[in-house]
Design a protein around this motif. Structure first.
Motif, PDB file in Angstrom:
ATOM      1  N   LEU A 208       0.877  -1.133  -0.293  1.00  0.00           N
ATOM      2  CA  LEU A 208      -0.008  -0.073  -0.002  1.00  0.00           C
ATOM      3  C   LEU A 208       0.850   1.366   0.096  1.00  0.00           C
ATOM      4  O   LEU A 208       0.285   2.458  -0.171  1.00  0.00           O
ATOM      5  N   GLN A 280      -8.252  -3.062   0.248  1.00  0.00           N
ATOM      6  CA  GLN A 280      -7.679  -1.965  -0.377  1.00  0.00           C
ATOM      7  C   GLN A 280      -6.341  -2.478  -1.208  1.00  0.00           C
ATOM      8  O   GLN A 280      -6.114  -1.886  -2.200  1.00  0.00           O
ATOM      9  N   THR A 283      -7.483  -3.860  -4.469  1.00  0.00           N
ATOM     10  CA  THR A 283      -7.937  -2.786  -5.379  1.00  0.00           C
ATOM     11  C   THR A 283      -6.677  -2.244  -6.016  1.00  0.00           C
ATOM     12  O   THR A 283      -6.368  -1.986  -7.155  1.00  0.00           O
ATOM     13  N   LYS A 284      -5.756  -2.023  -4.980  1.00  0.00           N
ATOM     14  CA  LYS A 284      -4.292  -1.409  -5.182  1.00  0.00           C
ATOM     15  C   LYS A 284      -3.609  -1.915  -6.320  1.00  0.00           C
ATOM     16  O   LYS A 284      -3.095  -1.443  -7.201  1.00  0.00           O
ATOM     17  N   HIS A 285      -3.682  -3.477  -6.479  1.00  0.00           N
ATOM     18  CA  HIS A 285      -2.776  -4.294  -7.287  1.00  0.00           C
ATOM     19  C   HIS A 285      -3.895  -5.057  -8.295  1.00  0.00           C
ATOM     20  O   HIS A 285      -3.296  -5.753  -8.862  1.00  0.00           O
TER      21      HIS A 285
END
Length: 340
Positions: A208, A280, A283-285
């Motif tokens: 993150l 999260q 979603t980030k990756h």
């Protein structure tokens, strides 16, 4: 480095080493770098086919003993499955019978032969775990005792640089989930908390942070996080997610880290902060996990997974408490699997 370490052990037993290596490296540069002597044995094992089994470990032990005798040691080079095979077979060289009879806590009576681990993927923490997890005919459970951990470990972050992105994510999440379950359970203590907190900080940097992703610096961090996350659960325990992943492994042969991710996304009522942060990271990756899997499962399959999970009392005791049987039933666990 590895060659010089092994040279100090070659006087033991029959003087040869058994190298257990992930089949991914056959024909690649790493194979050429193995410090082999004429009498050594190399076994390339394709762990993408299935997770380690008691049958596999027993057969490997018997083959080597019958053809070569007792080795000076076992070297495991690969991911978590290879680490578990190497640890288990080292123990079975010196303990009679099938590894099935040793699935559990402190059932091994004699130290194994010398064993050294070289992890090539980070997340499971098998390189420092005191458990060698095997799937047997009736259960998936580890050979867990003071003799299980490797005598030595070599950590080289360059070895995980070529890990495919999906495996890099799923295995790293195993570390993260180790920490969440360790911290949130009843057996958490100062030691487990300290290791978990530091490992989680590293996971957040890797997945993150401003420089999130597969970079040499993050490979360093992830390798350390993997080690520390497993140290956390060594002083504590894992919980509901891991109990469910064992069920998924037994019935559908799902890979451990991936199975953890499948289950963890649906456990927000047990681990609210951890699941929120996990999503999260998804979603980030740009990682998408399948949904509505249970619609394609039979009640018989769901019941079988629930029984596998239920029969892991140490995990439920940690997650729920010593009165867990008053709160958790087979039907409760079946409902958890129906969320998937």
């Amino acid at each position: 480095m590895l060659g010089s370490i092994l040279d100090t052990k070659r006087h033991e037993n029959k003087g040869f080493f058994l190298f257990v290596v992930d089949g991914y490296f056959k024909g690649k540069d790493l194979e050429k770098r193995l410090p082999l002597k004429d009498n050594d044995v190399v076994k390339f094992i394709n762990v993408d086919v299935e997770e380690p089994t008691t049958k596999q470990v027993d057969e490997l032990r018997d083959e080597i003993l019958n053809s070569k005798g007792l080795p000076a040691g076992v070297i495991g080079i690969g991911g978590g499955s290879i680490m578990d095979i190497a640890k288990a077979v080292s123990l079975m060289f010196t303990n009679e019978g099938s590894s099935v009879q040793y699935q559990g806590l402190d059932l091994i009576k004699k130290p194994g032969v010398y064993h050294l681990g070289v992890p090539t993927i980070s997340g499971t923490g098998a390189e420092v775990a005191m458990t060698a997890v095997l799937t047997g005919p009736e259960k998936k459970l580890g050979l867990k005792c003071e003799f299980t951990p490797f005598n030595q470990v070599i950590l080289d972050p360059e070895l995980i640089a070529s890990v495919p992105t999906d495996k890099w994510f799923y295995t790293g999440m195993d570390t993260y989930i180790h920490c969440v379950e360790s911290e949130e359970g009843k057996l958490n203590n100062a030691f487990s908390f300290a290791f978990a907190e530091e490992a989680m900080k590293l996971c957040r940097d890797v997945y993150l942070g401003d420089s999130a992703g597969q970079t040499p610096e993050n490979d360093d961090k992830l390798m350390v996080a993997s080690m520390m996350g497993t140290q956390s659960l060594t002083y504590s325990e894992v919980g509901i997610c891991h109990a469910m992943s064992y069920g998924l492994a037994m019935v559908f042969h799902e890979r451990h880290c991936y199975a953890n991710c499948l289950a963890f996304q649906h456990l927000g009522d047990y681990y609210p902060d951890g699941v929120k942060e996990f999503k999260q990271m998804l979603t980030k990756h740009h990682v998408t996990l399948p949904q509505n899997l249970s619609k394609g499962w039979t009640d018989e399959q769901i019941t079988a997974m629930a029984h596998v999970s239920y029969n892991l009392p140490h995990m439920w005791n940690h997650a729920i408490g010593p009165d867990w049987k008053e709160k958790i039933t087979i039907d409760t666990i079946k409902d958890l699997f129906k969320r998937l």
